[in-house]
Design an enzyme around this catalytic site. Structure first.
Site, short mmCIF file in Angstrom:
data_model
loop_
_atom_site.label_atom_id
_atom_site.label_comp_id
_atom_site.label_asym_id
_atom_site.label_seq_id
_atom_site.Cartn_x
_atom_site.Cartn_y
_atom_site.Cartn_z
CB ALA A 64 -1.02 -0.33 1.26
N GLY A 102 0.69 -5.40 0.54
CA GLY A 102 -0.49 -5.65 0.16
C GLY A 102 0.03 -5.75 -1.26
CD GLU A 105 -2.38 -8.28 2.38
OE1 GLU A 105 -1.87 -6.65 2.25
OE2 GLU A 105 -3.45 -8.29 3.06
CD GLU A 125 1.29 -6.11 5.61
OE1 GLU A 125 2.06 -6.67 5.70
OE2 GLU A 125 0.58 -6.16 4.58
N1 3HC Z 1 4.12 3.76 -0.32
C1 3HC Z 1 4.64 5.02 -0.52
N2 3HC Z 1 6.20 5.38 -0.20
C2 3HC Z 1 6.95 4.32 -0.85
C3 3HC Z 1 6.04 2.91 -0.19
C4 3HC Z 1 5.42 2.68 -0.02
N3 3HC Z 1 4.88 1.80 0.64
N4 3HC Z 1 7.61 2.02 -0.31
C5 3HC Z 1 8.62 2.45 -0.51
N5 3HC Z 1 8.56 4.56 -0.69
C6 3HC Z 1 9.38 5.07 -1.76
C7 3HC Z 1 10.11 5.61 -0.34
O1 3HC Z 1 9.55 6.28 0.38
C8 3HC Z 1 11.08 6.21 -0.98
O2 3HC Z 1 10.07 7.05 -2.05
P1 3HC Z 1 12.10 8.72 -1.71
O3 3HC Z 1 12.83 8.24 -3.27
O4 3HC Z 1 11.00 9.50 -1.98
O5 3HC Z 1 11.98 8.48 -0.53
C9 3HC Z 1 11.06 5.20 -2.81
O6 3HC Z 1 9.46 4.36 -2.70
C10 3HC Z 1 11.85 4.51 -2.99
O7 3HC Z 1 12.15 3.59 -1.47
P2 3HC Z 1 13.84 2.98 -0.43
O8 3HC Z 1 14.33 4.30 -0.63
O9 3HC Z 1 12.97 3.05 0.64
O10 3HC Z 1 14.40 2.18 -1.32
P3 3HC Z 1 15.30 0.59 -1.53
O11 3HC Z 1 15.34 -0.01 -1.50
O12 3HC Z 1 15.44 1.02 0.05
O13 3HC Z 1 13.58 -0.26 -0.24
C11 3HC Z 1 11.95 -0.78 0.11
C12 3HC Z 1 12.64 -0.29 -1.34
C13 3HC Z 1 12.42 -2.26 0.88
C14 3HC Z 1 10.24 -1.30 -0.28
C15 3HC Z 1 11.19 0.36 1.40
O14 3HC Z 1 10.77 1.16 0.38
C16 3HC Z 1 10.34 -0.30 2.02
O15 3HC Z 1 10.14 -1.16 2.87
N6 3HC Z 1 9.06 -0.04 1.57
C17 3HC Z 1 8.28 -0.25 3.02
C18 3HC Z 1 7.29 -1.21 2.70
C19 3HC Z 1 5.88 -1.29 3.59
O16 3HC Z 1 5.87 -1.13 4.70
N7 3HC Z 1 4.61 -2.50 2.71
C20 3HC Z 1 3.52 -2.50 3.30
C21 3HC Z 1 2.41 -0.82 3.04
S1 3HC Z 1 1.54 -1.41 4.18
C22 3HC Z 1 0.54 -2.40 3.18
O17 3HC Z 1 0.40 -2.94 2.00
C23 3HC Z 1 -0.91 -2.85 3.62
C24 3HC Z 1 -1.75 -3.73 3.16
O18 3HC Z 1 -2.28 -4.94 3.60
C25 3HC Z 1 -2.90 -3.76 2.66
#
Ligand code: 3HC
Length: 718
Positions: A64, A102, A105, A125
């Site tokens: 997400a 997501g 998922e 998450e």
């Molecule tokens: N939402 C919004 N922005 C995101 C994002 C997300 N889920 N994941 C990454 N980004 C953005 C970062 O903020 C960054 O933005 P920027 O360039 O403007 O700073 C860009 O994408 C690149 O990310 P990273 O610099 O972190 O790149 P890395 O290669 O170091 O890491 C990653 C990539 C492992 C994907 C890391 O960004 C990460 O852990 N992201 C979060 C993943 C996450 O928590 N996903 C679950 C979300 S909750 C969900 O899905 C709910 C569902 O159950 C409905």
């Protein structure tokens, strides 16, 4: 049809749905809608037999869009994943790179899952204080069993393709072109067996119902960990429900729990912390350094505790590193220290003996400066002695290649002193690691007056490559991290003189969420560490407020855990801190000696006094342009000082209390205790403008904040 963030094409009777929301294909508005629309279109199209869901670029989908939490969504992940699973035509997930939250998922809802060897899969998450909300808590246990599902959901860890295959999370690892491979599989499935819908699988459910101990063990572990978060408990409840309830009611429960967590303070704080860390490495005015500028070979000068830890940090991420020491004996000791750290990891089974051998082989002991000249970066990590550092930087200037980064791990000495010892001050910066350097995530990149922007950018990228959170600070006493924490340390010592006890203060801070109280931490690092610094400061500044209690304890030979007595006493081979009547007596004696009025403190007063002192200092640091932004201070506290993550960070937390409350109390303490509590003008401005502490930023002097106002130094770095 949404063809901006999701695209669709037909290749030889297979509909290819491609997520196109760079950089990580997060589920921004339009993505879920696009998936639903194209699955429907493919189902209605007689020339399509099967569907492939994939991501453009190097990633499948990172989940997400975290920025969208708390906002209304037109379509949920539950709905788009549901549309995939309900498809009459087979949907095959073709995953490369990140497939998280997501993203996973959606893949779980597909009828077949294929990943490249480079794929990273997980449900992170929990790290955001929420639970999977797209059916993950219900589909995952049905696919891989309750035990593996609990492990993945509760840890939030990522697994590689091999492990995913072994778990049954994916069906195949792709060979060759991913989409072509997946399309071939999709055609095969379309012509054969019935679709495998994850929500209808029952084999694991049947087996897991016979093993109530799986859920019980998860509950016990969660209770032992005493997490302040609700999410782990809910995740266990949902996995338990997946064993007994039908899919529909399980999904409803997941939805209810997620809705509550999404709006919780803890999740808001954790989401803030995520973006604070992402922002921390950003330097206004520069883009990410080019690949050619990366540190591919490094050197560390000085193999003490810090230097060895830094060398390990490089070796751990696969970067070869040379360890330089002054004498063969010191070099031998450094390599022994490194070996022993790795051996402990092998004993704890966090590393295999083969991995240890590989990593040790990346660390080359050397004894001559000439041997490190070809390295892209050198980090000096010797004692905090100016003459020694000046001498070393003079030598580095002679041997290092022209575009090398010349970095110092100093935590106390002005970067400019080291820079002046060279003819290339633009290449000199601080890379301040926190002990133990191979474990702690903070790497404070310190700019001297002449440090070029390129140097800052490359050093910051180096920290990130080491798996650290790099945060930039300006050169000043203590830089940004330690300087912002110093007032907390002063206040905790002075509270003692007024009648509080170490164990009372430690309990307040642990109740707040710190893993250890500050006095127990001081016992761990050693009371003697800061004793000399205080003596130096007192000698230099007649108005310096002496800290009588720690001084007296050190003079009594109480150094902390290392000799069994400090703020607490310790039994042999036992690290449990035990309150000690001797310490209470020392405190009482000092209060009497200096005629300090005694009183009782509430927990809130203790907490506010310690943390507001640091909030006020952080405002001064930002106002002086020594830190880019308040969220950088938060990233430092989270990764350098164990600040409880579910509270977001120092400045974020203080916003929760309210900047006007902070200012009012700081002013009151200023009236009572004098200059050390002088309110920061920035704090006063924030209150006057009804602003938020977390939004505070360094003053902009022209195009860039003052911290990096100097241009690149020609001829020193790329
Ligand atoms: N939402 C919004 N922005 C995101 C994002 C997300 N889920 N994941 C990454 N980004 C953005 C970062 O903020 C960054 O933005 P920027 O360039 O403007 O700073 C860009 O994408 C690149 O990310 P990273 O610099 O972190 O790149 P890395 O290669 O170091 O890491 C990653 C990539 C492992 C994907 C890391 O960004 C990460 O852990 N992201 C979060 C993943 C996450 O928590 N996903 C679950 C979300 S909750 C969900 O899905 C709910 C569902 O159950 C409905």
């Amino acid at each position: 049809m949404n063809d901006e963030v999701v695209s669709y094409e037909i290749r030889d009777r297979v509909g290819i749905i491609t997520l196109r929301n760079p950089p990580v294909n997060a589920l921004a508005p339009g993505v879920r809608e696009g998936i639903i629309d194209f699955v429907k279109a493919a189902n209605e199209d007689p020339v399509v037999d099967a569907i492939v869901l994939t991501g453009a670029g190097r990633n499948f989908m990172a989940g997400a869009d975290i920025r969208q939490f708390g906002k209304a969504r037109a379509v949920t992940t539950r709905a788009s994943a549901g549309a995939i699973e309900a498809s009459e035509k087979p949907v095959v997930a073709a995953m490369d790179g990140y497939c998280l939250g997501g993203g996973l998922e959606h893949a779980l809802a597909c009828h077949y899952r294929i990943a490249t060897p480079a794929a990273r899969l997980g449900l992170p998450e929990i790290k955001l204080g929420i639970i999977p909300a797209g059916g993950g808590t219900q589909r995952l246990p049905r696919l891989v069993g309750a035990e593996a599902a609990l492990d993945l959901i509760l840890s939030g860890r990522q697994v590689g393709a091999d492990e995913a295959l072994a778990l049954g999370l994916i069906d195949e690892i792709a060979a060759g072109d991913l989409v072509e491979f997946a399309a071939g599989v999709a055609r095969r499935i379309a012509s054969g067996r019935p679709l495998r819908r994850t929500s209808l699988l029952t084999a694991w459910q049947d087996a897991d119902r016979e093993k109530p101990e799986i859920i019980e063990a998860a509950r016990k572990t969660a209770a032992r960990r005493k997490s302040p978060l609700k999410a782990p408990g809910y995740a266990i409840e949902l996995v338990a429900a997946s064993l007994h309830a039908d899919f529909g009611p399980g999904l409803e429960l997941e939805h209810d729990r997620f809705s509550e967590l999404e709006h919780s303070d803890e999740s808001k704080a954790l989401r803030y912390a995520f973006f604070a860390e992402k922002t921390a490495g950003k330097i206004p005015g520069i883009a990410t350094p080019a690949a050619g500028d990366k540190v591919r070979r490094a050197a560390v000068v000085g193999g003490g505790t810090m230097g060895s830890g830094i060398a390990i940090a490089f070796a751990d991420v696969g970067i070869p590193v040379k360890m330089l020491e002054a004498t063969p004996e010191a070099l031998e000791r450094a390599m022994e220290r490194i070996r022993s750290t790795y051996e402990t990891r092998v004993q704890r089974k966090s590393l295999t003996p083969d991995q240890m051998r590989e990593r040790m082989a990346r660390i080359e002991p050397v004894s001559r400066y000439e041997s490190i000249g070809d390295c892209d970066a050198v980090i000096e990590a010797v004692f905090e002695r100016i003459d020694l550092k000046v001498d070393i930087f003079g030598k580095l200037d002679v041997v290092m290649k022209p575009d090398a980064l010349l970095l110092t791990n100093s935590s106390a000495i002005d970067i400019n002193v080291m820079a002046r010892a060279t003819k290339r001050p633009g290449s000199v910066a601080g890379a301040h690691f926190f002990a133990p350097a191979n474990v702690m995530k903070l790497c404070e990149i310190v700019a001297g007056d002449a440090t070029s922007i390129d140097t800052l950018g490359r050093a910051t990228a180096m920290g990130k490559a080491l798996g650290k959170i790099s945060v930039v600070a300006g050169s000043c006493d203590g830089f940004a991290a330690n300087r912002s924490r110093a007032p907390l340390v002063t206040e905790m010592m002075l509270l003692l003189e007024e009648g509080a006890l170490p164990w009372q203060i430690d309990k307040v801070m642990m109740d707040f969420g710190y893993p250890m109280g500050p006095f127990a931490v001081s016992d761990l690092s050693g009371l003697d560490v800061s004793y000399d610094t205080r003596k130096r400061r007192a000698a230099a500044d007649p108005t310096y407020r002496k800290l009588h209690v720690p001084d007296r304890l050190v003079e009594m030979g109480r150094y902390g855990q290392k000799n069994g007595t400090g703020w607490y006493r310790y039994e042999k081979n036992d690290r449990t801190p035990r309150p000690d009547a001797v310490v209470s007596q020392v405190i009482a004696d000092i209060a009497r000696e200096f005629d300090i009025p005694q009183r009782e403190f509430t927990d809130e007063e203790i907490l506010h006094r310690l943390l507001f002192a640091s909030v006020n200092e952080a405002c001064k640091i930002i106002d002086e342009g020594k830190s880019f932004r308040a969220s950088d201070i938060d990233a430092m506290w989270l990764n350098g000082f164990g600040f409880p993550r579910h509270r977001g960070g120092l400045m974020y937390w203080a916003d929760g209390v309210g900047a006007p409350v902070v200012l009012r109390e700081v002013q009151a303490w200023h009236d009572r205790y004098g200059k050390r509590w002088k309110p920061s003008p920035l704090l006063a401005r924030i209150v006057a403008q009804d602003g938020r502490l977390r939004d505070a930023a360094a003053p902009d002097t022209g195009t860039l904040p003052s911290l990096v106002r100097q241009p690149s130094t020609p001829g020193t770095t790329k």
